[in-house]
Design an enzyme around this catalytic site. Sequence first.
Site, PDB file in Angstrom:
ATOM      1  N   LYS A 194       0.333   0.249   5.915  1.00  0.00           N
ATOM      2  CA  LYS A 194       0.039   0.009   4.502  1.00  0.00           C
ATOM      3  C   LYS A 194       0.650   1.062   3.582  1.00  0.00           C
ATOM      4  O   LYS A 194       1.004   0.782   2.447  1.00  0.00           O
ATOM      5  CB  LYS A 194      -1.470  -0.069   4.281  1.00  0.00           C
TER       6      LYS A 194
ATOM      7  N   SER B 148       0.528  -2.226  14.064  1.00  0.00           N
ATOM      8  CA  SER B 148       0.479  -1.985  12.618  1.00  0.00           C
ATOM      9  C   SER B 148      -0.551  -0.943  12.208  1.00  0.00           C
ATOM     10  O   SER B 148      -0.440  -0.358  11.140  1.00  0.00           O
ATOM     11  CB  SER B 148       0.216  -3.302  11.887  1.00  0.00           C
TER      12      SER B 148
ATOM     13  N   GLU C  25      -7.004  -4.034  -4.060  1.00  0.00           N
ATOM     14  CA  GLU C  25      -8.000  -4.773  -3.289  1.00  0.00           C
ATOM     15  C   GLU C  25      -7.852  -4.319  -1.849  1.00  0.00           C
ATOM     16  O   GLU C  25      -6.789  -3.859  -1.445  1.00  0.00           O
ATOM     17  CB  GLU C  25      -7.759  -6.287  -3.399  1.00  0.00           C
TER      18      GLU C  25
END
Lengths: 400, 270
Positions: free
Chosen positions: A93, A382, A115
Site C-alpha cells: 500500500k 502483498s 478509506e
Amino acid sequence: MTENYTMPDVRGHFGPYGGMFVAETLIPPIQELNAAYQHYLGDADFIAELDKDLQYYVGRPSPLYHAERWSRELGGAQIYLKREDLNHTGSHKINNTVGQALLAKRMGKTRIIAETGAGQHGVATATVAARLGLECVVYMGAVDVARQSLNVYRMKLLGATVVAVESGSKTLKDALNEALRDWVTNVDNTFYIIGTVAGPHPYPAMVRDFQAIIGREAKQQCLEATGKLPDALVACVGGGSNAIGLFHPFIDDAQVALYGVEAAGDGIETGRHSAPLSAGRPGVLHGNRTYLMADDDGEIIETHSISAGLDYPGVGPEHAWLKDTGRAQYVSITDNEALEGFYALTRMEGIIPALESSHAMAYTMKLAPTLQPEQTIIVNLSGRGDKDMQTMAKREGIEL
Amino acid sequence: MSRLATTFEALAKSGSKALIPFITAGDPYPEFTVPLMHAMVTAGVDIIELGVPFSDPMADGPVIQRASERALGHKMSLRRTLSLAMEFRRTNPTTPLVLMGYLNPIEAMGYEEFANAAQRAGIDGVLTVDLPPEEGAHCAELLKARDIDPIFLLAPNSSVVRIQKMDTVGSGYLYYVSLKGVTGAGHLDIASVQTKVAELRAHTGLPVAVGFGVKDAATAKTIADLADGVVVGSALISKIEGNLDSPEQAKQEIIELLASMRLAMDTFGA
C-alpha cells in the site's frame, strides 16, 4: 492479446468499464487532480523525489525470493515470492500513498483523507501524512475497526484521526462512501488518497501507475534469476491494486499467464463471498463501471471474507476489462483454503503472510503442481500477517 | 412541451416560484408515500422529487441515508418506486414528478427498459446524481425521446464550461447544489448563492432550482427570491425520522412546514 497496451482512454475508460461517475461537486476536484497527475507524471523532479522515497523510505526494491522448500514440497513450478511484505509499514500500500502524498504536497493540499479495510492502506496513509506534517483522517467501517484493532492503534499513534463508519454494512465500501462525503465537503484543502485501483478516473490509472513498480522490479528480477520471463503471475484481488501493480508491466507479454484470486468467503455457492469478477455483474459504484456484487434491483449486497482487505463488493475497472478480454483469469479461494495457504507459507518458509495474500498462496498451491519444475510462478506476497494475529489466535481459541 | 416546462412557465406568468419537496420513496414504509404526495400537493407544492432508495447514497448526508435504509428495509427498489409513481398519477395527472437517485439501479434495469417504465409511470424528469453528462449522453437521449427531462446538478465550484454543458444536455430545470457538501449539511451562504445563480442565468435559459440547506420558511423565502425553485429534502425527512412511531404526526408536520414555506414564498417583502 493487445500489442502495446495503452488503457485507459483519455476519459478513463477500459472498454465499457471505468469512467467518471460522480456527483457534480466532485467533478472540479477530480479534474484538478487529473491535470496535476498528468503534469507530474512527466516532471523529472517529481519522479526523482518519488524514486528516492521508494528507495530510502519504503525500502525498495523488494526482494524476489525463491521459495525453494515450498516449491519442492508442492512438486511443480518454481515459486518466487515478490516480497511486498518487507516494505515499510508491511504491505504494497505504501507504494501508492508515497506517490499520492507527494502529489498532494505539490498541489498545496494540507489535509489528507483515506478509506481503509484491513487498515493497511490507512496505516500507509497515516505514515506518509505524519512524515509530511499533513492532517490525516481515515475512514474505516466499524466492523473492520473491531477486527483490525492493531492497525487502528497504529494509525492513532501516527497522529491520524480514525473515524468508525456505522452506516450500511460497516465495512470498506461504507468507509469509501464516507470518505467521498468528506471530500465533497472539504474539497478546497483536502486530498483524497484512494487505496486501490477503483474510484473515478484518474484513480484507477494513477494508483496502478504507482503500484506498477512491483511488476517492473519483478520482471527484471525474474530475468536475472531465471534468464526468462515467468510462466504465471498470481495475486489476490480485492479492489485489485497489488494485482494490477504486478500484472501491468506483463500485459503485453502474452506468454505470461495472469491469475487474479478473489475471496470466495464461505464459498461462491453460498452467496457469502467477495468475488464480483467470479460471480457478480457489471454496474456502477464509487465512480466507475465495473463488476459488482449487486442484487436484481441494483442494490449493493453485503460481502463476506475472512480478510477485511478483500471484503469489497466491487473491483478495479481494469480487472473487469482484463477479465472480459481474457487476458487475465480470475479464480476464487475460500476462507478455509486461504487459511491453508497461510499455514503453509508460515511453516514451510518461515514467512507469515497477510490473510489477503494468503488467498494468492492458496491458489499457488493448486497451480504449482500442474506446472513443470522448469517453469516459474511469481506470487505477490502483498502484505505481512502481523495485523492478523488476533484473528488467527481467536480462530485457534487462544486469548492474546 | 413537458409538464415541467409547462409548470415553470405558468409559475413565471403568475410571478410565483416552485416549491419542490424531496422525499424518499417507501420511507418509512411503502404505503406512506402516495398519500403523502397527494397531501403535499394540497399544501401547495409544484413539483415532487421522489428519491429512489439506494444502498450506497454517496452524495447524501445521514438523514437521507437513513431514509434509504428504512425504505430498503421494506424491499423498496427502483421498480417499486415507479409503481408508487404510477399509483400517484392515477389521481393526479398534472403535478410533475422527478425521480432522483443513483445510477446502479438504472444500470441493473437497463437504460431503455428504465426509460420505457418511467414513461409508463408518468415520470417527468430524472436526476441521476452520479451520472454526469460525459457518461450520461445516451441515457439523456433515451429520456428526451420519451418527453422526460434529464436534470443535471451544478455546484458552487462548477465552471462556466460545465454550466454551458448542462444547458445543452439538460432540460426541465437545473438543480443548483447550494453548498459544498452532502444533503442536509451546513447552512446557506445566501450571498454566494446569489452570485452563482446570477452566473448560471447568464449561461442558461433553463429554470434554476436551488437545494441543499433549505430548512425553514425563512430560507425558502430567501431562495425563492433568487431562483425559480426551492428544493427541500432533509428537513422533511427529519420529520419522518422524528416520528417513526407516529407516521400520521410526521405527515402533519411535513404538511405544516411546506405550507409555511408556501406562504412565505408567496408573500412580498421581507
